[in-house]
Design an enzyme around this catalytic site. Structure first.
Site, PDB file in Angstrom:
ATOM      1  N   ASP A  49       0.878  -1.167   0.000  1.00 34.49           N
ATOM      2  CA  ASP A  49       0.000   0.000   0.000  1.00 34.49           C
ATOM      3  C   ASP A  49       0.921   1.224   0.000  1.00 34.49           C
ATOM      4  O   ASP A  49       2.121   1.128   0.302  1.00 34.49           O
ATOM      5  CB  ASP A  49      -0.939  -0.007   1.219  1.00 34.49           C
ATOM      6  CG  ASP A  49      -2.118   0.952   1.015  1.00 34.49           C
ATOM      7  OD1 ASP A  49      -2.089   1.750   0.047  1.00 34.49           O
ATOM      8  OD2 ASP A  49      -3.059   0.919   1.826  1.00 34.49           O
TER       9      ASP A  49
HETATM   10  C1  BGC Z   1      -4.899   3.457   0.194  1.00 32.85           C
HETATM   11  C2  BGC Z   1      -5.010   2.449  -0.932  1.00 32.85           C
HETATM   12  C3  BGC Z   1      -4.884   3.159  -2.261  1.00 32.85           C
HETATM   13  C4  BGC Z   1      -3.561   3.893  -2.293  1.00 32.85           C
HETATM   14  C5  BGC Z   1      -3.299   4.634  -3.583  1.00 32.85           C
HETATM   15  C6  BGC Z   1      -3.667   4.335   0.062  1.00 32.85           C
HETATM   16  O1  BGC Z   1      -3.719   5.401   0.948  1.00 32.85           O
HETATM   17  O2  BGC Z   1      -4.890   2.788   1.429  1.00 32.85           O
HETATM   18  O3  BGC Z   1      -6.220   1.759  -0.839  1.00 32.85           O
HETATM   19  O4  BGC Z   1      -4.994   2.266  -3.312  1.00 32.85           O
HETATM   20  O5  BGC Z   1      -3.534   4.837  -1.236  1.00 32.85           O
HETATM   21  O6  BGC Z   1      -4.106   5.747  -3.700  1.00 32.85           O
END
Ligand code: BGC
Length: 794
Positions: free
Chosen positions: A306
């Site tokens: 993530d």
């Molecule tokens: C989130 C993810 C997301 C990623 C990219 C993170 O803060 O937890 O679910 O895909 O950002 O935007």
């Protein structure tokens, strides 16, 4: 002894790294291979260590409104409105984006014909910049589909697959390779801030829905990143919370949905989560990412972190977290250094690189697909509306309060009737061209509306919105506008209108969990609104309906007796108002069922005392003391009556279940169950059929029953029947025995319960298993620290 071992490894590493370098040099004289689907290993062999270290680390993250990191401060965190993020790779700013607003990219390595691929959020629609460089001549809006919680409530995998087909078309036609979705974490607690992005409290529902949507998306030649793997069930302190869970709860609940999705849909990528799991960041756990995901389940794609997840790039590489997102040059530097000093094996890095390349060669970018930037938005809005109406759940309908009669005059109350919430916030939000409000939807369905009331609401909202503070950062969203006081006007409305409708709205999103006060529980203004409207309309013998425009579970106990009907509309996407009106008018007969329990009170929630963890205020650790007893598994075992149980939902018609037949009374390899459902009411409708299994409790404590299969009838005309068939496999009989590290089906008698909800069992039958079956032996993994074992996690 230990020291000398380390030195030995380090020295061997230097030799190895030197060897690689020489090999690369030797290779460089040969013609440089250009990446193709058939020469991946050759390309890996031709890559320098530096190139490999770039490929496994993303190109950085360009946050709108945030300046690029300056050269001398490339290691300093970026401040976005008081929220600190690690610095980005300057490439994110210097290399023009293929798709503005996409969340991440990989590095291209032109020398070897490796293109950069693009990834973009999110679960309810593609999140990209809708207007680029101020050029208004062309827009790039995406469809806001209904949120995952609603899709799960359809219990219709074919329909969810259809949503996936439409969704994937937008991913492909806007030039994106990988969609950062769906989210599929378990609804452990109603306050989870991202529950709207997730499907259910049950892993079979979550896994089946994920597989259905992923298969639909994949049919477009693009793919997904199923997330967040694993046990990421809260937002409070999400970047470092230590989630402590028993191995059994991991296997039976928190991993199970991912396992189903991987086996049924083989997504190109899996996104590891932010949290620690039993002491170690998930992105640094080899047992989670390599042993279980890749070896036990046969996952063929790559794992990405993530955004900014985990701490130690080298540990992540070793764990098999193939790609670090969004990526920062210091991570590549650490990887190069680790291979050079032998702390990271060159072979492991090659494996990670190879997995990424395996996906890149399948991507539209690699295949030079000419995307149109013009997906069929009009067609997809039709799909969004259909799915939305199919996933709404009729919670209450006393005395046939719904559907509203044709052409009725309706007094519409509640802020969100006028400012409907299509979906949640954060990366789950979608830049859509429009959202149909409930007012608009009702008008489109030819209902008469009380104009003065509507105008009052509109003026009130304009005024209140002007006073709202601007969001401080991406994760910040303004407090909801308090409900308007209607006491002075409600009697007149009750005179003029035939019925009253009140919408109660809630919004949430990543970065924060929901609160009890004024969120799970209705606030005084909302309760006051329901009271005033109910008193005034009931005094005139007129009915009151509440529409819930929410992403997660709220309290219903305190107010539901005051109203005649409740429609749970969830957050239905951009066609919200039309879809709600479809159900209110009876054009669509509701057939949604809850995929998550509405408890009678928050204190009944099994994790209520362990959410969001300890110490209070700024938790660092959360113990999943309830073990496998999440949702209905708990309420049924503990005999706690919920407000609306898992699987519950009403229809405008009635169904009769009959003729449950099992293919055998004794289990061999498989048993099939057939059951007939007949529409015995006056209007056409669909019914969800749920198969629960009660297993014998031999040496292990087990839930009363667990959902093992489900299906939905076609639209049955009055008097029409359909027979559904379900297959029960040995794995459906098994529970996870931690001490034996195996899934075991215990000998004894099994009861099949066919329900129209988890508590409304319509038909039952039994079969027996003569001898225990060890269905699968697995690896010892994810062991909690010893102190935690002492807590006797279930
Ligand atoms: C989130 C993810 C997301 C990623 C990219 C993170 O803060 O937890 O679910 O895909 O950002 O935007």
């Amino acid at each position: 002894m230990r020291m000398s071992y380390k030195l030995h490894v380090a020295w061997a590493g230097v030799l190895l790294a030197g060897g690689i370098h020489q090999a690369a040099q030797a290779q460089s004289k040969a013609p440089v291979p250009q990446l193709s689907a058939t020469n991946i290993k050759q390309v890996v062999a031709a890559m320098t260590l530096e190139e490999k270290s770039k490929l496994v680390v993303g190109m950085g993250f360009k946050m709108p409104g945030v300046p690029p990191p300056s050269k001398d401060k490339k290691n300093e965190p970026i401040d976005i409105g008081g929220f600190k993020l690690p610095p980005s790779d300057p490439d994110a700013y210097n290399i023009p984006e293929k798709v503005p607003g996409a969340a991440g990219r990989t590095h291209a390595i032109a020398r070897l014909g490796i293109p950069s691929i693009t990834m973009s959020d999110g679960p309810a629609g593609l999140r990209i910049e809708p207007i680029r460089n101020g050029d208004k001549s062309k827009t790039y809006y995406a469809t806001a589909f209904p949120v995952a919680t609603l899709l799960a409530s359809t219990w219709d995998t074919q329909l969810v697959n259809k949503v996936g087909v439409a969704f994937g078309n937008e991913v492909r036609e806007y030039g994106v390779d990988i969609l950062l979705a769906p989210g599929m974490n378990i609804h452990r607690n109603p306050l989870g801030g991202r529950n709207f992005e997730y499907y259910s409290e049950d892993p079979l529902v979550a896994g089946s829905m994920t597989a259905a949507i992923v298969n639909g998306i994949e049919s477009n030649g693009v793919d997904t990143s199923i997330k967040h793997y694993a046990a990421n069930n809260q937002e409070t302190n999400r970047n470092s919370i230590n989630t402590i869970v028993s191995e059994r709860a991991m296997r039976e609940l928190y991993l199970r949905g991912f396992e189903i999705a991987v086996k049924k849909a083989q997504p190109w990528t899996v996104m590891s989560s932010y949290n620690k799991l039993n002491g170690t960041f998930t992105s640094e756990r080899r047992d989670l990412l390599t042993t279980i995901l890749k070896k036990e389940w046969g996952f063929k794609g790559f794992v990405m972190t993530d955004w900014f997840g985990g701490k130690d790039a080298v540990a992540q590489m070793k764990a098999g977290n193939d790609l670090l997102m969004p990526g920062n040059p210091t991570q590549s530097e650490a990887i190069v250094a680790a291979v050079k000093d032998g702390t990271l094996s060159a072979q492991q890095l090659d494996t990670n690189v190879e997995r990424i390349l395996n996906v890149i060669v399948q991507s539209p970018t690699f295949k030079k697909y000419k995307y149109s930037d013009a997906p069929d938005l009009a067609g997809h809005a039709v799909v969004a509306r259909e799915a939305a109406a199919q996933g709404m759940v009729l919670l209450k309908n006393d005395d046939h309060a719904l559907p509203f009669g044709a052409g009725k005059r309706i007094a519409v109350f509640g802020n969100t009737s006028y400012d409907i919430i299509a979906g949640g916030t954060g990366s789950g939000d979608v830049n859509k061209a429009y959202t149909i409000s409930l007012m608009q939807g009702l008008a489109n369905a030819s209902f008469k509306l009380q104009e003065t009331l509507s105008n009052n609401y509109k003026a009130y909202l304009v005024d209140m919105k002007a006073k709202q503070p601007k969001p401080k950062n991406f994760f910040d969203h303004p407090a909801p506008i308090p409900e308007m006081d209607v006491n002075a006007i409600v009697a007149e409305e009750a005179n003029g209108a035939d019925e009253a409708l009140i919408t109660i709205g809630r919004n949430a999103g990543e970065g924060a969990d929901r609160k009890l006060e004024s969120d799970y529980y209705l606030n005084d203004a909302e309760k006051g609104l329901i009271n005033s409207v109910a008193n005034a309309f009931h005094a005139k013998g007129k009915k009151v309906i509440v529409v819930l425009n929410i992403g997660g579970v709220i309290d219903v106990t305190a107010w539901r007796d005051k109203v005649d009907g409740i429609l749970l509309a969830w957050q239905p996407g951009l066609e919200a108002g039309n879809a709600i009106a479809d159900v209110l008018s009876g054009k669509v007969n509701p057939s949604g069922k809850l995929a998550t329990t509405f408890p009678a009170d928050y204190k009944d929630v099994p994790s209520a005392n362990n959410f969001p963890g300890t110490p209070e205020g700024k938790p660092t650790q959360v113990i999943y003391e309830e073990g496998i007893y999440v949702g209905y598994r708990y309420y049924d075992a503990a005999k706690v009556t919920p407000a609306y149980e898992f699987g519950y939902g009403l229809s405008y018609t009635n169904f009769k279940f009959s003729d449950l037949k099992l293919s055998s009374k004794v289990f061999k390899n498989v048993i099939t169950a057939t059951v007939t459902v007949k529409n015995i009411g006056d209007v056409a409708g669909k019914e969800v059929v749920q198969l629960y299994l009660a297993a014998p409790k031999k040496d292990l404590d087990k839930p009363e029953d667990e959902l093992k299969a489900f299906g939905k009838t076609k639209l049955l005309a009055p008097g029409q029947s359909q027979t559904l068939t379900f297959t029960i496999k040995a794995s459906d009989l098994a529970s996870f025995y931690t001490d034996r590290e195996a899934w075991i089906a215990d000998e004894g008698s099994y009861k099949v319960k066919i329900g129209s909800s988890s508590r409304k069992i319509e038909e039952t039958a039994s079969f027996s298993l003569a001898k225990d079956i060890t269905v699968e032996k697995v690896n010892k993994a994810l062991v909690p620290q010893q102190t935690i074992n002492e807590l006797k996690l279930k």
